[in-house]
Motif scaffolding. Structure first.
Motif, PDB file in Angstrom:
ATOM      1  N   ARG A  44       0.807  -1.166   0.106  1.00  0.00           N
ATOM      2  CA  ARG A  44       0.103   0.096  -0.119  1.00  0.00           C
ATOM      3  C   ARG A  44       0.810   1.370  -0.022  1.00  0.00           C
ATOM      4  O   ARG A  44       0.604   2.328  -0.833  1.00  0.00           O
ATOM      5  N   ALA A  45       1.814   1.187   0.978  1.00  0.00           N
ATOM      6  CA  ALA A  45       2.575   2.523   0.871  1.00  0.00           C
ATOM      7  C   ALA A  45       3.653   2.915  -0.304  1.00  0.00           C
ATOM      8  O   ALA A  45       3.653   3.696  -0.866  1.00  0.00           O
ATOM      9  N   PHE A  46       3.877   1.525  -0.775  1.00  0.00           N
ATOM     10  CA  PHE A  46       4.798   1.732  -2.154  1.00  0.00           C
ATOM     11  C   PHE A  46       4.015   2.182  -3.391  1.00  0.00           C
ATOM     12  O   PHE A  46       4.359   3.254  -4.008  1.00  0.00           O
ATOM     13  N   CYS A  47       2.797   1.232  -3.555  1.00  0.00           N
ATOM     14  CA  CYS A  47       1.864   1.787  -4.563  1.00  0.00           C
ATOM     15  C   CYS A  47       1.329   3.123  -4.668  1.00  0.00           C
ATOM     16  O   CYS A  47       0.921   3.780  -5.507  1.00  0.00           O
ATOM     17  N   GLU A  48       0.745   3.483  -3.297  1.00  0.00           N
ATOM     18  CA  GLU A  48       0.288   5.012  -3.242  1.00  0.00           C
ATOM     19  C   GLU A  48       1.291   6.063  -3.239  1.00  0.00           C
ATOM     20  O   GLU A  48       0.755   6.868  -3.692  1.00  0.00           O
ATOM     21  N   THR A  49       2.539   5.873  -3.115  1.00  0.00           N
ATOM     22  CA  THR A  49       3.352   6.651  -3.452  1.00  0.00           C
ATOM     23  C   THR A  49       3.526   7.189  -5.186  1.00  0.00           C
ATOM     24  O   THR A  49       3.756   8.343  -5.093  1.00  0.00           O
ATOM     25  N   PHE A  50       2.862   6.310  -5.736  1.00  0.00           N
ATOM     26  CA  PHE A  50       2.770   6.525  -7.289  1.00  0.00           C
ATOM     27  C   PHE A  50       1.528   6.801  -7.478  1.00  0.00           C
ATOM     28  O   PHE A  50       1.134   6.522  -8.734  1.00  0.00           O
ATOM     29  N   GLY A  51       0.526   7.014  -6.723  1.00  0.00           N
ATOM     30  CA  GLY A  51      -0.824   7.372  -6.974  1.00  0.00           C
ATOM     31  C   GLY A  51      -1.598   6.542  -7.244  1.00  0.00           C
ATOM     32  O   GLY A  51      -2.801   6.618  -7.775  1.00  0.00           O
ATOM     33  N   MET A  52      -1.653   5.086  -7.072  1.00  0.00           N
ATOM     34  CA  MET A  52      -2.351   4.114  -7.126  1.00  0.00           C
ATOM     35  C   MET A  52      -3.037   4.022  -5.813  1.00  0.00           C
ATOM     36  O   MET A  52      -2.522   3.269  -4.922  1.00  0.00           O
ATOM     37  N   ARG A  53      -4.292   4.047  -5.981  1.00  0.00           N
ATOM     38  CA  ARG A  53      -5.363   3.952  -4.772  1.00  0.00           C
ATOM     39  C   ARG A  53      -5.710   2.558  -4.452  1.00  0.00           C
ATOM     40  O   ARG A  53      -5.612   1.660  -5.649  1.00  0.00           O
ATOM     41  N   GLY A  54      -5.633   1.915  -3.417  1.00  0.00           N
ATOM     42  CA  GLY A  54      -6.219   0.717  -3.057  1.00  0.00           C
ATOM     43  C   GLY A  54      -7.661   0.415  -3.709  1.00  0.00           C
ATOM     44  O   GLY A  54      -8.325   0.976  -4.327  1.00  0.00           O
ATOM     45  N   ARG A  55      -7.833  -0.890  -3.936  1.00  0.00           N
ATOM     46  CA  ARG A  55      -8.870  -1.622  -4.557  1.00  0.00           C
ATOM     47  C   ARG A  55      -9.191  -1.101  -6.251  1.00  0.00           C
ATOM     48  O   ARG A  55     -10.120  -0.914  -6.447  1.00  0.00           O
TER      49      ARG A  55
END
Length: 101
Positions: free
Chosen positions: A60-71
């Protein structure tokens, strides 16, 4: 009389294990079996659950860093790619441990 005492001593110490030692061995064996069959699987399950949670938090922390929100599809793809990276790293670690690398 002294002769009777020495023969009874010899008869009692003729290889028999004292009751106290047998009790101690029984208690230690019971504790070991309890730890091996009751506590260890529970601890292993808790450790696996904690690891899964830590990996999910890292994803979650890594992917959200690049603007990808969960789900989202992007987040799912990012998490899958991170799982591939972790798997390859584990393979490299095992190979290095075996002396291949």
């Amino acid at each position: 009389m002294a002769k009777a005492d020495t023969t009874s001593l010899a008869r009692n110490s003729g290889g028999a294990i004292p009751f106290g030692y047998m009790t101690l061995i029984a208690v230690l064996t019971a504790c070991g079996l309890y730890a091996a069959f009751i506590v260890a699987p529970e601890e292993r399950a808790v450790a696996q659950q904690q690891l899964a949670q830590e990996i999910a938090d890292e994803n979650r922390a890594f992917c959200e860093t690049f603007g990808m929100r969960g789900r989202t599809d992007e987040f799912r793809a990012c998490s899958e790619q991170l799982a591939i990276i972790r798997h390859k790293q584990a393979d490299r670690d095992r190979a290095a441990e075996a002396g291949i690398l």
